[in-house]
Design an enzyme around this catalytic site. Sequence first.
Site, PDB file in Angstrom:
ATOM      1  N   ARG A  47      -0.542  -6.388   4.600  1.00 13.27           N
ATOM      2  CA  ARG A  47       0.519  -6.744   3.661  1.00 13.27           C
ATOM      3  C   ARG A  47       1.306  -5.484   3.331  1.00 13.27           C
ATOM      4  O   ARG A  47       0.926  -4.383   3.716  1.00 13.27           O
ATOM      5  CB  ARG A  47      -0.016  -7.442   2.393  1.00 13.27           C
ATOM      6  CG  ARG A  47      -1.462  -7.289   2.058  1.00 13.27           C
ATOM      7  CD  ARG A  47      -1.828  -5.934   1.517  1.00 13.27           C
ATOM      8  NE  ARG A  47      -0.905  -5.470   0.501  1.00 13.27           N
ATOM      9  CZ  ARG A  47      -0.624  -4.208   0.272  1.00 13.27           C
ATOM     10  NH1 ARG A  47      -1.181  -3.251   0.995  1.00 13.27           N
ATOM     11  NH2 ARG A  47       0.227  -3.868  -0.674  1.00 13.27           N
ATOM     12  N   GLY A  48       2.413  -5.675   2.634  1.00 17.51           N
ATOM     13  CA  GLY A  48       3.365  -4.598   2.437  1.00 17.51           C
ATOM     14  C   GLY A  48       4.466  -4.728   3.468  1.00 17.51           C
ATOM     15  O   GLY A  48       4.202  -4.818   4.671  1.00 17.51           O
ATOM     16  N   GLN A  50      -4.063  -6.270  -5.739  1.00 16.26           N
ATOM     17  CA  GLN A  50      -3.794  -5.135  -4.849  1.00 16.26           C
ATOM     18  C   GLN A  50      -3.891  -3.805  -5.592  1.00 16.26           C
ATOM     19  O   GLN A  50      -4.265  -2.787  -5.007  1.00 16.26           O
ATOM     20  CB  GLN A  50      -2.398  -5.266  -4.218  1.00 16.26           C
ATOM     21  CG  GLN A  50      -2.256  -6.424  -3.262  1.00 16.26           C
ATOM     22  CD  GLN A  50      -1.612  -7.634  -3.922  1.00 16.26           C
ATOM     23  OE1 GLN A  50      -1.849  -7.917  -5.098  1.00 16.26           O
ATOM     24  NE2 GLN A  50      -0.800  -8.358  -3.173  1.00 16.26           N
ATOM     25  N   ASP A 107      10.215  -5.517  -1.217  1.00 15.35           N
ATOM     26  CA  ASP A 107      10.131  -6.312   0.003  1.00 15.35           C
ATOM     27  C   ASP A 107      11.509  -6.682   0.533  1.00 15.35           C
ATOM     28  O   ASP A 107      11.662  -6.942   1.722  1.00 15.35           O
ATOM     29  CB  ASP A 107       9.309  -7.574  -0.251  1.00 15.35           C
ATOM     30  CG  ASP A 107       7.826  -7.281  -0.282  1.00 15.35           C
ATOM     31  OD1 ASP A 107       7.155  -7.573   0.712  1.00 15.35           O
ATOM     32  OD2 ASP A 107       7.340  -6.734  -1.288  1.00 15.35           O
ATOM     33  N   ASN A 126      10.244  -7.900  -5.233  1.00 10.53           N
ATOM     34  CA  ASN A 126       8.982  -7.175  -5.106  1.00 10.53           C
ATOM     35  C   ASN A 126       7.882  -8.047  -5.687  1.00 10.53           C
ATOM     36  O   ASN A 126       8.121  -9.142  -6.197  1.00 10.53           O
ATOM     37  CB  ASN A 126       9.067  -5.817  -5.810  1.00 10.53           C
ATOM     38  CG  ASN A 126       7.908  -4.908  -5.441  1.00 10.53           C
ATOM     39  OD1 ASN A 126       7.585  -4.742  -4.269  1.00 10.53           O
ATOM     40  ND2 ASN A 126       7.258  -4.337  -6.438  1.00 10.53           N
TER      41      ASN A 126
END
EC number: 5.3.1.23
Length: 346
Positions: A48-49, A192, A233, A243
């Site tokens: 992810r990211g 996270q 994002d 985000n």
Amino acid sequence: MAVNSAAIRWLGDHLQLLDQRCLPTETLWLDICDSQQAADAIRNMVVRGAPAIGITAAYGLALEAQIMGNDASWVTLQNAVATLADSRPTAVNLFWALERLQRYAGDLQGKALAQALAEDAEAIHREDLAANQAMGEFGADLLPSGATVYTHCNTGALATGGHGTALGIIRSAWARNQLTGVFAGETRPWLQGSRLTSWELLNDGIPVTLVADSCAGQLMQQGKIQAVIVGADRITANGDTANKIGTYNLAVLAQHHNIPFIVAAPVSTLDPALPNGSHIVIEERDANEVRNVQGKSLAPEHCPVYNPAFDITPAQLITAIVTERGVVHRPDTAKINSHLAQTKES
């Protein structure tokens, strides 16, 4: 050619991803051998990211071309492209990477196409690390000496090709001895912040204090935060920023307490095709991500749940956007366009 980073290993004939769902208690690497496995890994949060998602998608497409061999062409790869594009709709780096591969590959076919896609995927991976290192230096320039900062979600080496975006700024500031410490919000529902950001910072020896997301306002009220630093994002033409859910809350709180709110993202996260944040598709995820924590139910089974993965922070709340090319102060459409034009010229 092997290209490695904290969460992504390219071994030429397959990809290895660090399963971030298992951290911090277990280190598990998964082998990815085709585009479907890459898409599943993205969708299921193995990786992810936004930058890491783009890198993974690029490698996934290269693997699919390798499997096709002499039959590989941009036409025969369209199902793989669609599968990868559908895996996470909000992260613009995913679409940017796929479009870049298409431009790079041109009219190549067969093994030549597969080789070209692999080469450009490796380049995307390496360039992201270099971008993050540059971003870290630009962002650190914005922080006062002795600052304590607040960060949200995970924007470090696990979420990128290395070093990190927002966490890259934190790393660079720490290396300059200008940072006192970090408050990391836990970041529900995937945690996270507690699972990944605290793990990264502790491994680097950077002082981090984990807090509940709902603690941010009190910390600001008490004067314990000198800046909020987050990733992105997708950033639209006017500077509106998508985000991790909860980012908008932090921006409102930061403005109320006159605290700089800094967004860190590579140029590939800027999406000039979208005029503002109202055009961003917000991914909604499974209700059980909110009802359950690590498989244990914490809510009535049939209670309705609203679970958007992202929110939109209006540009008016953002003090600065930091990319590998520099800083956009108080972003708006004209400033974003100017920044992109400078990027193209360079």
